[in-house]
Design a protein around this motif. Sequence first.
Motif, mmCIF file in Angstrom:
data_model
loop_
_atom_site.group_PDB
_atom_site.id
_atom_site.type_symbol
_atom_site.label_atom_id
_atom_site.label_comp_id
_atom_site.label_asym_id
_atom_site.label_seq_id
_atom_site.Cartn_x
_atom_site.Cartn_y
_atom_site.Cartn_z
ATOM 1 N N LYS A 10 0.824 -1.221 0.000
ATOM 2 C CA LYS A 10 0.000 0.000 0.000
ATOM 3 C C LYS A 10 0.862 1.276 0.000
ATOM 4 O O LYS A 10 2.076 1.221 0.234
ATOM 5 C CB LYS A 10 -0.933 -0.048 1.210
ATOM 6 N N TYR A 50 -12.456 -2.191 -3.858
ATOM 7 C CA TYR A 50 -12.950 -2.283 -2.478
ATOM 8 C C TYR A 50 -14.487 -2.207 -2.396
ATOM 9 O O TYR A 50 -15.021 -1.886 -1.339
ATOM 10 C CB TYR A 50 -12.315 -1.196 -1.621
ATOM 11 N N GLU A 111 -5.782 1.633 8.966
ATOM 12 C CA GLU A 111 -5.997 1.963 7.553
ATOM 13 C C GLU A 111 -4.683 1.846 6.760
ATOM 14 O O GLU A 111 -4.631 1.149 5.737
ATOM 15 C CB GLU A 111 -6.540 3.382 7.429
HETATM 16 P P1 CMP Z 1 -7.474 -4.602 3.564
HETATM 17 O O1 CMP Z 1 -7.036 -5.954 3.965
HETATM 18 O O2 CMP Z 1 -6.900 -4.033 2.314
HETATM 19 O O3 CMP Z 1 -9.067 -4.592 3.430
HETATM 20 C C1 CMP Z 1 -9.853 -3.449 3.682
HETATM 21 C C2 CMP Z 1 -9.057 -2.306 4.213
HETATM 22 O O4 CMP Z 1 -9.817 -1.311 4.856
HETATM 23 C C3 CMP Z 1 -8.111 -2.779 5.299
HETATM 24 O O5 CMP Z 1 -7.112 -3.576 4.746
HETATM 25 C C4 CMP Z 1 -7.682 -1.458 5.897
HETATM 26 O O6 CMP Z 1 -6.725 -0.792 5.076
HETATM 27 C C5 CMP Z 1 -8.993 -0.707 5.812
HETATM 28 N N1 CMP Z 1 -9.715 -0.752 7.087
HETATM 29 C C6 CMP Z 1 -10.239 -1.819 7.674
HETATM 30 N N2 CMP Z 1 -10.854 -1.491 8.818
HETATM 31 C C7 CMP Z 1 -10.718 -0.166 8.941
HETATM 32 C C8 CMP Z 1 -11.142 0.771 9.896
HETATM 33 N N3 CMP Z 1 -11.855 0.391 10.971
HETATM 34 N N4 CMP Z 1 -10.826 2.048 9.682
HETATM 35 C C9 CMP Z 1 -10.126 2.406 8.579
HETATM 36 N N5 CMP Z 1 -9.703 1.561 7.627
HETATM 37 C C10 CMP Z 1 -9.996 0.279 7.813
#
Ligand code: CMP
Length: 139
Positions: A10, A50, A111
């Motif tokens: 990322k 997403y 995040e």
């Molecule tokens: P990822 O595995 O890429 O899948 C969804 C993404 O959302 C996660 O990793 C984080 O980057 C983001 N994410 C998940 N939960 C939260 C949260 N509570 N607040 C902000 N970002 C989140």
Amino acid sequence: ALERTLSILKPDATRRNLTGKINARFEEAGLRIVAQKRAWLSQAQAEKFYEVHKARPFFGELVSFMISGPVVLQVLEGENAVTRNREIMGATDPSKAEPGTIRREFAESIEANSVHGSDSPENAAIEIAYFFAGTEIVG
Ligand code: CMP
């Protein structure tokens, strides 16, 4: 079984020049990088990727973060690659991730958590096809 999974380094990882350190973790864990390219995602690409999180309160911020800098898109291959990669990434929230995992060692926040990995073989196939042509994957 021999599997493939989609991995994304990322923007927080590329910004801190951590691509080599994170790739070393994959290789040490027996995962092979069979496709890799650097990209700067568009808003539309990130929103579509997403889509399953669209209704979540963090969706807008997540998309903004994912387009805030370059990412590295990868296909990792190995025995049980989906589960293996999730083990070495650690929990989504770095404060809850096991010591020694990528997110515990490198992530900045829930995040900006440095890496994405597919959560099932079914989603891996969809996510790989979203970013890679078959000819770009060399196993
Ligand atoms: P990822 O595995 O890429 O899948 C969804 C993404 O959302 C996660 O990793 C984080 O980057 C983001 N994410 C998940 N939960 C939260 C949260 N509570 N607040 C902000 N970002 C989140």
